[in-house]
Scaffold this motif. Structure first.
Motif, mmCIF file in Angstrom:
data_model
loop_
_atom_site.group_PDB
_atom_site.id
_atom_site.type_symbol
_atom_site.label_atom_id
_atom_site.label_comp_id
_atom_site.label_asym_id
_atom_site.label_seq_id
_atom_site.Cartn_x
_atom_site.Cartn_y
_atom_site.Cartn_z
ATOM 1 N N THR A 1 0.846 -1.203 0.000
ATOM 2 C CA THR A 1 0.000 0.000 0.000
ATOM 3 C C THR A 1 0.879 1.248 0.000
ATOM 4 O O THR A 1 1.995 1.251 0.524
ATOM 5 N N ARG B 1 -3.284 6.195 -3.830
ATOM 6 C CA ARG B 1 -4.547 6.851 -3.463
ATOM 7 C C ARG B 1 -4.895 7.927 -4.493
ATOM 8 O O ARG B 1 -6.014 8.005 -4.946
ATOM 9 N N SER B 2 -3.887 8.717 -4.897
ATOM 10 C CA SER B 2 -4.186 9.789 -5.857
ATOM 11 C C SER B 2 -3.158 9.903 -6.987
ATOM 12 O O SER B 2 -3.465 10.443 -8.032
ATOM 13 N N LYS C 1 -5.954 1.557 -7.492
ATOM 14 C CA LYS C 1 -6.284 2.723 -6.662
ATOM 15 C C LYS C 1 -7.061 2.257 -5.427
ATOM 16 O O LYS C 1 -7.963 1.424 -5.556
ATOM 17 N N CYS C 2 -6.712 2.773 -4.276
ATOM 18 C CA CYS C 2 -7.453 2.411 -3.057
ATOM 19 C C CYS C 2 -7.066 3.357 -1.932
ATOM 20 O O CYS C 2 -5.881 3.609 -1.711
ATOM 21 N N ASP C 3 -8.055 3.871 -1.245
ATOM 22 C CA ASP C 3 -7.814 4.634 -0.024
ATOM 23 C C ASP C 3 -7.897 3.625 1.125
ATOM 24 O O ASP C 3 -8.980 3.087 1.396
ATOM 25 N N ASP D 1 -12.964 0.204 -0.302
ATOM 26 C CA ASP D 1 -11.793 0.317 -1.197
ATOM 27 C C ASP D 1 -10.826 -0.851 -0.976
ATOM 28 O O ASP D 1 -10.306 -1.432 -1.918
ATOM 29 N N VAL E 1 -5.846 6.340 8.693
ATOM 30 C CA VAL E 1 -4.947 5.825 7.653
ATOM 31 C C VAL E 1 -3.891 4.910 8.269
ATOM 32 O O VAL E 1 -3.706 3.768 7.839
#
Ligand code: NAD
Length: 272
Positions: A16, A42-43, A68-70, A76, A120
């Motif tokens: 991650t 994430r972005s 993509k994943c938060d 997500d 987070v």
């Protein structure tokens, strides 16, 4: 680029927050070991694609893809694992690395800053570990690729041990990770799951750029490091790929400090 060793051949690793910094170095190191790599972002899609392209260009046995994943959002994280399993068949290694800092003196810290860092750095790592464990248990042992059912590596910090005024949300998140990691080990080691943490000291990345990018900041940082050297992301990448491999099979439920001696409290060298 690390010398290929293929210690993770036929294994799939989710890392991650791996579009840059420590996560990128871990993705590169595990890619160099022949693993399939999920570069999570994430972005920063472009940066993540560059990491994956570079791994794929080296033409080792594995393949790198981006997802993509938060990590602070359960849906997500579930979706990232589902996509990974659809593409590669399973997950063997989860490196819960994504993290951030939002610094304030405690008496001025907005609740939002507290919550975001915990969401987070701690909840995100819980969500990833939970999905990883479910997949390891569902899939069952594959003795031909690893002696363990699966490996989880939490990216912690020296601040799971060293208190950090002005950064209590961050220190609390990393302190929490210690108990999360040990509790996972206690519960799932009998299933042959290995869960460990890596605790970096001062590593040159965006997270602490404001400190190491000035001469004064660098000098202050070096006062905290007995080895008199600021770390680089590759220092963590090489430890992570070894920790995911069977070479470290009997290591479970512990934190590996990669900090040039920072946790030996150099301030006490001359009687404190
Ligand atoms: P970094 O800022 O370069 O990387 C952090 C990554 O996490 C970024 O790519 C960011 O986009 C990602 N991220 C943040 N929130 C996210 C979310 N909600 N979902 C998905 N990704 C998210 O910093 P770094 O130094 O590479 O940090 C990586 C890890 O190492 C963090 O957990 C950090 O606490 C830990 N760490 C770093 C140091 C250091 O000195 N650099 C020291 C100790 C621990």
């Amino acid at each position: 680029m690390q010398k290929p060793n293929k210690r993770l051949e036929n294994q799939t690793c989710i890392i991650t927050g791996s579009s840059g910094g420590i996560g990128k170095a871990v993705a590169q190191a595990m890619g160099a070991e022949g693993a399939n790599i999920v570069v999570n972002y994430r972005s920063s899609k472009e940066a993540a694609e560059e990491v994956a392209d570079e791994i794929n260009k080296n033409k080792l046995c594995g393949e790198a893809i981006v997802i993509k994943c938060d990590v602070s959002k359960e849906e997500d994280v579930k979706s990232m694992f589902k996509k990974t399993i659809n593409h590669f068949g399973t997950v063997d290694v989860c490196v819960a690395n994504a993290g951030l800092q939002i610094d304030h003196p405690l008496h001025e810290m907005p609740l939002e800053a507290w919550k975001k860092v915990i969401d987070v750095n701690l909840t995100g790592q819980f969500l990833c570990a939970k999905e990883a464990i479910n997949e390891f248990l569902r899939r069952g042992m594959r003795k031909d690729v690893s002696n363990s059912l699966g490996k989880i590596i939490h990216m912690s910090s020296v601040h799971e041990e060293i208190p950090w005024a002005g950064h209590a949300n961050y220190a609390a998140s990393k302190g929490g990770l210690l108990m999360l990691m040990e509790s996972i080990c206690q519960a799932y080691a009998p299933h042959k799951i290995r869960c460990n943490s890596i605790a970096p000291g001062a590593i040159k990345t965006d997270i602490n750029k404001d400190v190491w990018s000035t001469k004064e900041g660098r000098e202050n940082m070096l006062k905290l490091i007995p080895y008199k050297q600021i770390g680089v992301p590759e220092d963590i990448g090489s430890v992570a790929s070894w920790l995911a491999s069977d070479e470290s099979e009997y290591i479970n439920g512990t934190t590996i400090f990669v900090d040039g001696g920072m946790t030996c409290y150099p301030g006490f060298t001359t009687n404190g």
